[in-house]
Design an enzyme around this catalytic site. Sequence first.
Site, PDB file in Angstrom:
ATOM      1  N   ARG A 221      39.026  -6.085 -31.842  1.00 53.78           N
ATOM      2  CA  ARG A 221      37.665  -6.608 -32.092  1.00 53.78           C
ATOM      3  C   ARG A 221      36.857  -5.736 -32.486  1.00 53.78           C
ATOM      4  NH1 ARG A 221      38.972  -8.714 -27.984  1.00 53.78           N
ATOM      5  NH2 ARG A 221      39.109  -8.161 -25.540  1.00 53.78           N
ATOM      6  N   HIS A 269      37.603 -16.007 -33.293  1.00 55.92           N
ATOM      7  CA  HIS A 269      38.298 -14.783 -32.434  1.00 55.92           C
ATOM      8  C   HIS A 269      39.184 -16.056 -31.680  1.00 55.92           C
ATOM      9  CE1 HIS A 269      37.583 -12.012 -29.405  1.00 55.92           C
ATOM     10  NE2 HIS A 269      38.905 -12.178 -28.895  1.00 55.92           N
TER      11      HIS A 269
HETATM   12  P1  NAP Z   1      47.618  -2.363 -25.608  1.00 55.91           P
HETATM   13  O1  NAP Z   1      49.907  -3.132 -24.646  1.00 55.91           O
HETATM   14  O2  NAP Z   1      47.043  -1.769 -23.881  1.00 55.91           O
HETATM   15  O3  NAP Z   1      47.858  -1.390 -26.745  1.00 55.91           O
HETATM   16  C1  NAP Z   1      47.197  -0.717 -27.194  1.00 55.91           C
HETATM   17  C2  NAP Z   1      47.768   0.155 -28.230  1.00 55.91           C
HETATM   18  O4  NAP Z   1      46.970   1.118 -28.787  1.00 55.91           O
HETATM   19  C3  NAP Z   1      48.709   1.280 -27.701  1.00 55.91           C
HETATM   20  O5  NAP Z   1      49.986   1.452 -28.781  1.00 55.91           O
HETATM   21  C4  NAP Z   1      48.071   3.058 -26.841  1.00 55.91           C
HETATM   22  O6  NAP Z   1      49.135   3.966 -27.629  1.00 55.91           O
HETATM   23  C5  NAP Z   1      47.476   2.733 -28.792  1.00 55.91           C
HETATM   24  N1  NAP Z   1      45.987   3.349 -28.932  1.00 55.91           N
HETATM   25  C6  NAP Z   1      45.246   3.382 -27.682  1.00 55.91           C
HETATM   26  N2  NAP Z   1      43.805   4.213 -28.020  1.00 55.91           N
HETATM   27  C7  NAP Z   1      44.063   4.648 -29.043  1.00 55.91           C
HETATM   28  C8  NAP Z   1      43.577   6.132 -30.039  1.00 55.91           C
HETATM   29  N3  NAP Z   1      42.741   6.550 -29.523  1.00 55.91           N
HETATM   30  N4  NAP Z   1      44.528   5.767 -30.933  1.00 55.91           N
HETATM   31  C9  NAP Z   1      45.392   6.055 -31.406  1.00 55.91           C
HETATM   32  N5  NAP Z   1      46.593   4.761 -30.084  1.00 55.91           N
HETATM   33  C10 NAP Z   1      45.584   4.372 -29.576  1.00 55.91           C
HETATM   34  O7  NAP Z   1      46.978  -3.649 -25.673  1.00 55.91           O
HETATM   35  P2  NAP Z   1      47.453  -4.841 -26.205  1.00 55.91           P
HETATM   36  O8  NAP Z   1      48.229  -5.828 -25.130  1.00 55.91           O
HETATM   37  O9  NAP Z   1      48.375  -4.938 -27.799  1.00 55.91           O
HETATM   38  O10 NAP Z   1      46.011  -5.580 -27.088  1.00 55.91           O
HETATM   39  C11 NAP Z   1      45.134  -4.416 -27.948  1.00 55.91           C
HETATM   40  C12 NAP Z   1      44.458  -5.291 -27.829  1.00 55.91           C
HETATM   41  O11 NAP Z   1      43.753  -6.433 -28.715  1.00 55.91           O
HETATM   42  C13 NAP Z   1      43.488  -5.624 -26.866  1.00 55.91           C
HETATM   43  O12 NAP Z   1      42.266  -4.341 -25.845  1.00 55.91           O
HETATM   44  C14 NAP Z   1      42.420  -6.314 -27.363  1.00 55.91           C
HETATM   45  O13 NAP Z   1      41.153  -5.667 -27.619  1.00 55.91           O
HETATM   46  C15 NAP Z   1      42.485  -7.068 -29.054  1.00 55.91           C
HETATM   47  N6  NAP Z   1      43.254  -8.671 -28.643  1.00 55.91           N
HETATM   48  C16 NAP Z   1      42.385  -9.387 -28.942  1.00 55.91           C
HETATM   49  C17 NAP Z   1      43.033 -11.033 -29.409  1.00 55.91           C
HETATM   50  C18 NAP Z   1      42.221 -12.135 -30.546  1.00 55.91           C
HETATM   51  O14 NAP Z   1      42.885 -12.715 -29.900  1.00 55.91           O
HETATM   52  N7  NAP Z   1      41.344 -11.525 -31.368  1.00 55.91           N
HETATM   53  C19 NAP Z   1      43.928 -11.118 -28.225  1.00 55.91           C
HETATM   54  C20 NAP Z   1      44.445 -10.490 -27.511  1.00 55.91           C
HETATM   55  C21 NAP Z   1      44.334  -9.109 -27.526  1.00 55.91           C
HETATM   56  P3  NAP Z   1      50.019   4.157 -26.490  1.00 55.91           P
HETATM   57  O15 NAP Z   1      50.533   3.309 -26.388  1.00 55.91           O
HETATM   58  O16 NAP Z   1      50.595   5.368 -26.931  1.00 55.91           O
HETATM   59  O17 NAP Z   1      49.295   4.024 -25.234  1.00 55.91           O
HETATM   60  C1  GLV Z   2      41.508 -11.723 -26.273  1.00 55.91           C
HETATM   61  O1  GLV Z   2      40.516 -11.101 -27.044  1.00 55.91           O
HETATM   62  C2  GLV Z   2      41.803 -10.759 -25.727  1.00 55.91           C
HETATM   63  O2  GLV Z   2      41.770  -9.333 -25.174  1.00 55.91           O
HETATM   64  O3  GLV Z   2      42.466 -11.402 -24.964  1.00 55.91           O
END
Ligand code: NAP
Ligand code: GLV
Length: 306
Positions: A221, A269
């Site tokens: 983000r 994005h």
């Molecule tokens: P997720 O499965 O919820 O994983 C989040 C990770 O971040 C987990 O490993 C979590 O730790 C860690 N985390 C959270 N808070 C933290 C903190 N304070 N300190 C250290 N580590 C922390 O999320 P995801 O599916 O991988 O997606 C991540 C993000 O990518 C989304 O929230 C979204 O904003 C972004 N995204 C972007 C796009 C794009 O097109 N640019 C697309 C999809 C997603 P734990 O495992 O220990 O809980």
């Molecule tokens: C895109 O940014 C998503 O959070 O899926």
Amino acid sequence: MNITLCCTDTKAEPWLAGLRAAFPEATVDVWQPGSAQADVAVVWAPPQRFLDEQQALKALFNIGAGVDALLKLHLPPGVRVVRLDDAGMSVQMAEYVCHAVIRHFREFDGYEADMKAGKWSYRRPRDRKDFAVGVMGLGVLGERVARALRVFDFPVHGWSRTPKAIEGVFTHSGEVGLETFLSASRVLVNLLPLTPDTQDILNRQTLGRLQPGGYLINVARGAHLVDADLLALLDSGHLAGATLDVFRTEPLPPEHPFWQHPQITLTPHTSARTLRDESIAQIAGKIRALEAGQPIAGVVDAIRGY
Ligand code: NAP
Ligand code: GLV
């Protein structure tokens, strides 16, 4: 069952068709002010008015992985917020990040400029041992990215809130692990969710801890990054460049200095897009599981913020 769809900037018809095919017995409609109360909603960036009116919702299915925008709203009491759980996103994110890391490591931008200028010249091969990649966030997307980077033999470090074990990846966790994680990394990939704890986490202090010649890839983000701090570290030479897919304001305003910066690569994005068919199949499976009283993956913890 009554399913309502409220997805900003999304063509509704194909989603309606997919959901109606999956639930022939249900009413599936696009929400409009005054619509009947629904049991389940499929949403992306809904207006507060939608949530104020739809107080009987049992579950809100977000058609993205990040729920930061949704959690800023006042939600109906007791509603379950369910994120998209991969649904074809992690492979796209692995492609995007590996492409950005390799493009930087192999100096492909420089070769492209040389060839366009009619110049046939070689750069000295770099040692990948000097290009350790740190992945912030080891969830659904971050873990897949960390594993993909290992395929190219980059040293890979990962940082998460709670401890993790991923084969071949040096893992760090919590506040105590952050400094070691950053100073071990030259390329930093951000895949954290946006929460009060992670907002502005990419700043002068944290980015300044990366190894000299550091490189940032922000695919999570825009509000994770303090834009002015990135620009200052590029100007000072501590950072060599950045690839940015997400921004504080999207679309990126025309006057923003990122547009013209020679060391910054931008994309709109698009690093991991929502794939409609996979997403509908996943959401439909979860709605059926909830109907049957079974547990489902991807339920957001509103206190934790992801
Ligand atoms: P997720 O499965 O919820 O994983 C989040 C990770 O971040 C987990 O490993 C979590 O730790 C860690 N985390 C959270 N808070 C933290 C903190 N304070 N300190 C250290 N580590 C922390 O999320 P995801 O599916 O991988 O997606 C991540 C993000 O990518 C989304 O929230 C979204 O904003 C972004 N995204 C972007 C796009 C794009 O097109 N640019 C697309 C999809 C997603 P734990 O495992 O220990 O809980
Ligand atoms: C895109 O940014 C998503 O959070 O899926």
